[in-house]
Design an enzyme around this catalytic site. Structure first.
Site, PDB file in Angstrom:
ATOM      1  N   HIS A 178     -12.587   3.605   0.213  1.00  0.00           N
ATOM      2  CA  HIS A 178     -12.587   2.595   1.297  1.00  0.00           C
ATOM      3  C   HIS A 178     -13.329   1.317   0.876  1.00  0.00           C
ATOM      4  O   HIS A 178     -13.822   0.574   1.739  1.00  0.00           O
ATOM      5  CB  HIS A 178     -13.283   3.123   2.587  1.00  0.00           C
ATOM      6  CG  HIS A 178     -12.554   4.217   3.279  1.00  0.00           C
ATOM      7  ND1 HIS A 178     -13.232   5.251   3.905  1.00  0.00           N
ATOM      8  CD2 HIS A 178     -11.241   4.450   3.478  1.00  0.00           C
ATOM      9  CE1 HIS A 178     -12.349   6.077   4.451  1.00  0.00           C
ATOM     10  NE2 HIS A 178     -11.132   5.607   4.211  1.00  0.00           N
ATOM     11  N   ARG A 198      -2.641  -2.065  -3.411  1.00  0.00           N
ATOM     12  CA  ARG A 198      -3.817  -1.229  -3.208  1.00  0.00           C
ATOM     13  C   ARG A 198      -3.678  -0.037  -4.163  1.00  0.00           C
ATOM     14  O   ARG A 198      -2.666   0.676  -4.131  1.00  0.00           O
ATOM     15  CB  ARG A 198      -3.854  -0.716  -1.772  1.00  0.00           C
ATOM     16  CG  ARG A 198      -4.998   0.236  -1.573  1.00  0.00           C
ATOM     17  CD  ARG A 198      -4.930   0.942  -0.258  1.00  0.00           C
ATOM     18  NE  ARG A 198      -6.034   1.874  -0.158  1.00  0.00           N
ATOM     19  CZ  ARG A 198      -5.981   3.002   0.525  1.00  0.00           C
ATOM     20  NH1 ARG A 198      -4.899   3.343   1.177  1.00  0.00           N
ATOM     21  NH2 ARG A 198      -7.024   3.793   0.569  1.00  0.00           N
ATOM     22  N   GLU A 207      -8.252  -4.855   5.202  1.00  0.00           N
ATOM     23  CA  GLU A 207      -8.219  -4.577   3.761  1.00  0.00           C
ATOM     24  C   GLU A 207      -7.184  -5.452   3.056  1.00  0.00           C
ATOM     25  O   GLU A 207      -7.398  -5.884   1.923  1.00  0.00           O
ATOM     26  CB  GLU A 207      -7.906  -3.089   3.536  1.00  0.00           C
ATOM     27  CG  GLU A 207      -9.085  -2.207   3.932  1.00  0.00           C
ATOM     28  CD  GLU A 207      -8.692  -0.777   4.248  1.00  0.00           C
ATOM     29  OE1 GLU A 207      -8.111  -0.560   5.346  1.00  0.00           O
ATOM     30  OE2 GLU A 207      -8.947   0.110   3.428  1.00  0.00           O
ATOM     31  N   ARG A 233     -10.580  16.499   7.420  1.00  0.00           N
ATOM     32  CA  ARG A 233     -11.393  16.889   6.250  1.00  0.00           C
ATOM     33  C   ARG A 233     -12.779  17.351   6.680  1.00  0.00           C
ATOM     34  O   ARG A 233     -13.359  16.794   7.617  1.00  0.00           O
ATOM     35  CB  ARG A 233     -11.540  15.707   5.284  1.00  0.00           C
ATOM     36  CG  ARG A 233     -10.254  15.331   4.615  1.00  0.00           C
ATOM     37  CD  ARG A 233     -10.424  14.112   3.732  1.00  0.00           C
ATOM     38  NE  ARG A 233      -9.301  13.217   3.923  1.00  0.00           N
ATOM     39  CZ  ARG A 233      -9.326  11.915   3.707  1.00  0.00           C
ATOM     40  NH1 ARG A 233     -10.427  11.333   3.287  1.00  0.00           N
ATOM     41  NH2 ARG A 233      -8.258  11.193   3.906  1.00  0.00           N
ATOM     42  N   ASN A 244       0.871  -1.171   0.000  1.00  0.00           N
ATOM     43  CA  ASN A 244       0.000   0.000   0.000  1.00  0.00           C
ATOM     44  C   ASN A 244       0.910   1.223   0.000  1.00  0.00           C
ATOM     45  O   ASN A 244       1.482   1.585   1.035  1.00  0.00           O
ATOM     46  CB  ASN A 244      -0.881  -0.055   1.265  1.00  0.00           C
ATOM     47  CG  ASN A 244      -1.818   1.129   1.367  1.00  0.00           C
ATOM     48  OD1 ASN A 244      -1.743   2.070   0.567  1.00  0.00           O
ATOM     49  ND2 ASN A 244      -2.693   1.103   2.352  1.00  0.00           N
TER      50      ASN A 244
END
Ligand code: ADP
Length: 406
Positions: A183, A94, A388, A244, A7
């Site tokens: 996600h 990923r 993940e 965010r 990743n």
């Protein structure tokens, strides 16, 4: 079959080496400060039945050097877990953005690499680094198949009315401006996992999954397919997150440019890096610090927590509307897995749709798979740690096996 998962971020690489027989993690680690003279590698490995750690400080000027160091560490005689790179059967990457091109994982070849490059416009902060990791592996592990697993792919099943914005349709046709969602691997993993845990086929379930980490998103999942999610064109849309802002009136942008004299770039930074929990509380983007400040009566930290949970609750209720009810709600990622207070606040006032949390079970569910709703609750609520990498490894294995005609 051993699969390496990579990743690659802007200055970091996370990795995991998984033995697919028994889906056992042999090694995992984090490389930070790529591009600096004092790059760091935190390497964890299984040796003599124990999990050990090795920390290294090295100059890591670029991705090739970084990936090379990771590979050399994995085959090292003292702290490695394989004797040779030939033991690595495949690499799963990923990749953040697959645009509309990729609704599932794919074997990487030159066409796929070009397609990922074409999506750079949609994810300028992510796809270039993902590509660098892919290129480094092609060079260093030549002949070993590589698979791309996209964050956006799981949400490609959203219906058009969920992903088209109320903008001139031409902009979608000209520039691919639409909602994509992110996600995806996490929402997919926890929805599949919860279906296995309750022993009911995913095709029969309406599931709302809440991924609450530094980035946060919610998905509405029907028959195992994503039908809506809170992130949009970019991961900025939707919930209030660590730094965010989530949903705001777009006019705020023009107001900021006019009143504060900010450049467009500065506004982008403000919305992405200086907002959310951090911007509201003024103290931190980290939920642990927010909770500590609340204990010390910091009212802005309390407000940040209230807003964070209120937005999640609104999304859960609206997704019950999307799905015509819900059978299961899942909380996952750093905050979702570890903060009972957040889960409890997110589920307040959801009794109307059959959500009834068991306080004791909720308080005990920290970082482990647990049901946190009462027996009588119509909607089952779960805490499930995300994984993940496992989804990436499983997809990679499937693609490699189909290559071999197995
Ligand atoms: P990322 O999106 O970077 O993968 P994570 O899923 O690790 O993020 O989530 C990070 C968030 O989870 C941070 O707000 C952090 O404070 C919170 N978090 C992680 N562990 C805990 C914990 N044990 N207790 C409270 N909050 C936690």
């Amino acid at each position: 079959m051993k699969i390496l998962i990579l990743n690659c971020g802007s200055s970091s690489i996370k990795y995991k080496l998984i033995e697919m027989i028994g889906e056992q993690t042999l090694s995992y680690g984090l490389m930070e400060r790529i591009g600096m003279h004092d790059g760091l590698l935190y390497h964890h490995f299984q040796k003599d039945g124990e999990l050990k750690e090795k920390k290294m400080v090295r100059e890591i000027p670029d991705y090739n050097t970084g990936v090379k160091l990771i590979i050399n560490t994995l085959i090292h005689s003292d702290y490695g877990v394989v004797s040779d790179t030939s033991e690595i059967s495949a690499v799963g990457h990923r990749v953040v953005h697959g645009g509309e091109k990729f609704a599932s994982s794919v074997l990487i070849n030159s066409d796929v690499r070009q397609d990922i490059r074409d999506c750079i416009e949609l994810a300028p902060l992510h796809n270039p680094h993902n590509l660098r990791g892919i290129k480094a592996c092609e060079m260093l592990l030549s002949g070993i198949p590589q698979v791309a697993v996209f964050d956006t792919a799981f949400h490609q099943t959203m219906p058009k009315w969920a992903y088209i914005y109320g903008l001139p349709y031409l902009l979608y046709q000209k520039y691919d401006i639409r909602r994509y969602g992110f996600h995806g691997t996490s929402h997919r993993y926890v929805s599949e996992r919860v279906s296995a845990l309750i022993g009911q086929p995913i095709e029969e379930l309406k599931i709302i999954t809440c991924h609450l980490g530094n980035g946060c998103s919610i998905a509405a999942i029907e028959k195992g397919k994503s039908v809506d999610t809170s992130m949009g064109f970019t991961p900025l849309e939707g919930l209030v997150m660590g730094t965010r802002c989530g949903n705001i009136d777009p006019t705020v942008v023009f107001h900021l440019i006019g009143r504060e004299g900010l450049s467009l770039g500065e506004v982008v930074t403000l919305l992405n890096k200086q907002s959310g929990l951090y911007g509201i509380s003024g103290v931190s983007n980290d939920m642990r610090e927010i909770l500590q400040e609340i204990k010390e009566n910091n009212s802005r930290a309390s407000l940040a927590l209230e807003i964070f949970c209120y937005q999640i609750r609104k999304y859960i209720a609206s997704y019950a509307g999307v799905l015509n009810g819900a059978d299961v709600i899942v909380f996952t990622a750093g905050i979702g897995e570890n903060v009972p207070l957040v889960r409890q606040k997110c589920c307040e006032k959801l009794a109307f749709m059959g959500v009834n949390i068991d306080e004791e079970k909720n308080d005990a569910a920290i970082g482990k798979e647990s049901i946190i709703s009462r027996q009588s609750s119509k909607v089952k609520v779960f805490c499930i740690p995300t994984n993940e990498e496992l989804i990436i490894a499983r997809d990679t294995k499937k693609i490699v096996q189909s290559l071999k005609g197995e």
